[in-house]
Scaffold this active site. Structure first.
Site, PDB file in Angstrom:
ATOM      1  CG  PHE A 152     -53.360   4.235  -2.989  1.00  0.00           C
ATOM      2  CD1 PHE A 152     -53.607   5.222  -2.042  1.00  0.00           C
ATOM      3  CD2 PHE A 152     -52.097   3.653  -3.020  1.00  0.00           C
ATOM      4  CE1 PHE A 152     -52.617   5.623  -1.147  1.00  0.00           C
ATOM      5  CE2 PHE A 152     -51.106   4.051  -2.136  1.00  0.00           C
ATOM      6  CZ  PHE A 152     -51.367   5.038  -1.195  1.00  0.00           C
ATOM      7  CB  CYS A 264     -61.887   1.737   2.470  1.00  0.00           C
ATOM      8  SG  CYS A 264     -61.245   0.162   1.900  1.00  0.00           S
ATOM      9  CE  LYS A 327     -66.580   2.458  -5.070  1.00  0.00           C
ATOM     10  NZ  LYS A 327     -65.372   3.184  -5.370  1.00  0.00           N
TER      11      LYS A 327
END
Ligand SMILES: NC(=O)c1ccc[n+]([C@@H]2O[C@H](COP(=O)([O-])OP(=O)(O)OC[C@H]3O[C@@H](n4cnc5c(N)ncnc54)[C@H](O)[C@@H]3O)[C@@H](O)[C@H]2O)c1
Length: 445
Positions: A152, A264, A327
């Site tokens: 994660f 992702c 990002k």
């Protein structure tokens, strides 16, 4: 423990470095010999905060090594993390899990000692069951187990998230394998701040897909509200702030902008949408289709905003695009909304120059036809419009930037498609600021 990490890309490299930091002896296996050679010198092939420091520390300290030989890993390690890629299939209909199947198929017959294979790649539900069949058929030792342990981590925070995860999800069928996972993550579990969720492989696989789909839904939701605000003249930043106060909603992931990207979320949403549709979950498929649709449409909205901010047809504008990575905190340009927007501007503006603190080499490899500047001042020179496309702190947190940039540009027009700057700082320095879903903020001087 002796740990191998198979596949040293954006997930595997930080994972290998973090495992060494946790005290394990680690062998990273990377198929690409050029990448492997660079890793052997203690450097990464991409930028990720704190990664090079950790690689250097553990490669030079001898706890972390890299190889191209799966044989070496099979002979040596007790645990094998699978971190190879699962790109979207070329027809868009789910993941291509060929790298995962290929890695496990190659590893299993080589294992002659007890071992646990820990899958970390993001896969379609049912993949772990397919791999279990390979294990049952080809394992050289009966003490080889498979567990699914989805990852994660957030790119840009990969090291911190691996060393301090909020949860460790483990899907398994052989209860003996749980101890191996507990040993691998022992220092983290001993701290007591990460919850260990032990479940079956299918639940672990769906949990990962569902988490990324939910995050994407939240991002698309606030971007859909930005569209409503554009039409009504309302201010989406205040809307996001106001609704985020409700603890059932929360502020995280609620910043309007050009949407999600990277290696992702886009592929995970596309693959999950396809899979749930295939399974007949039509409600979920419809919802996720809308999420993707909203995300894709924000790029056109951003391009139109740049034209509106310029006030004339775009082919008369010199545009500086600040940011190319998907990002801040990473040099990853895979599916980057910033670079997609730069592409739209490249084909419609008089000239477009792109600058990013870390990702210009990667962007140049992907799109050699665009124009890049290695430094910020060069990118800003004579710009009619400055587009803030990636929220690097260099662009959003430097209080001196608005005044410095003003001396370089032709016109002080900022289009912040990340809703990331403090607008007062820019308007006080003479800039007009445009953001998606917000009224225009005009210069105060
Ligand atoms: N990037 C992230 O932040 C992130 C986060 C969570 C989960 N994931 C998942 O992790 C997986 C890997 O993603 P990534 O972004 O690191 O991909 P990536 O393409 O950056 O890296 C994959 C690497 O595996 C190597 N490889 C392929 N087959 C191999 C083999 N048989 N042996 C050794 N090396 C092999 C490739 O050369 C490549 O370097 C994907 O399933 C992704 O969805 C990624």
């Amino acid at each position: 423990m002796r740990v191998s990490v198979i596949g040293c890309g954006h997930l595997g490299t930080p994972h290998a470095a973090a495992m060494a930091e946790l005290g394990h002896e680690v062998l990273g296996v990377e198929l690409n010999p050029d990448t492997c050679k660079i890793l052997q010198t203690g450097r990464s092939v991409f930028y990720e905060k704190d990664l090079d420091e950790l690689l250097d520390k553990h490669v030079s300290g001898g706890r972390l090594r890299f190889t191209t030989s799966l044989h070496e890993a099979a002979d040596w390690a007790d645990l094998h993390f699978i971190a190879v890629g699962t790109p979207l299939r070329s027809d868009g209909r789910g993941y291509d899990v060929g790298q995962v199947i290929g890695a496990v198929r190659a590893l299993v017959p080589l294992l002659t000692r007890p071992a646990t294979i820990i899958g970390k790649s993001t896969v379609t539900v049912g993949t772990a069951a397919r791999l279990q069949e390979i294990l049952d058929e080809h394992a050289g030792s009966p003490d080889v187990h498979l567990v699914w342990n989805p990852e994660f981590l957030r790119e840009g925070h990969a090291i911190a998230d691996t060393l301090r995860p909020d949860r460790i999800v483990v899907g398994l069928t052989a209860p003996e394998a749980e101890q191996a996972v507990r040993d691998a993550y022992a220092p983290i579990l001993a701290r007591g701040d990460a919850e260990l969720i032990v479940t079956d492989p299918a639940t672990a696989e769906v949990l990962k897909s569902a988490a990324n789909a939910y995050l994407s839904t939240k991002i698309s939701y606030i971007n859909a509200m930005a569209e409503v605000c554009e039409i009504t003249g309302a201010d989406v930043a205040t809307v996001a702030y106001g609704i985020g106060i409700d603890p059932r909603i929360g502020h995280a992931g609620m910043r309007p902008g050009i949407g999600y990207g990277g290696g992702c979320l886009p592929k995970d949403v596309a693959a999950f949408t396809h899979r749930v549709g295939e399974l007949g979950a039509t409600g979920a498929a419809g919802l996720l289709n809308a999420v993707e649709h909203i995300n894709n449409a924000r790029l056109d909205a951003a391009r139109d905003l740049v034209e509106h901010a310029h006030g004339r047809p775009l082919d008369t504008a010199t545009v500086a695009v600040l940011g190319a990575s998907f990002k801040a905190g990473t040099s990853d340009v895979r599916n980057s909304p910033a670079l997609h927007l730069a592409g739209l501007l490249h084909s419609s503006a008089a000239s477009t120059v792109i600058h990013d603190p870390e990702s210009v080499p990667a962007a140049r490899r992907l799109h050699p036809e665009y124009t890049y500047a290695d430094d910020l001042d060069t990118a800003l020179r004579d710009a009619d419009v400055v587009v803030l496309a990636t929220d690097w702190p260099q662009f959003t947190q430097d209080p001196a930037l608005p005044a410095r940039a003003a001396t370089r540009v032709r016109r002080q027009v900022l289009v912040d498609v990340r809703t990331a700057v403090d607008t007062d700082t820019w308007t006080d320095a003479g800039w007009t600021v445009h953001q998606l879903g917000r009224p225009v903020q005009r210069a105060t001087v």
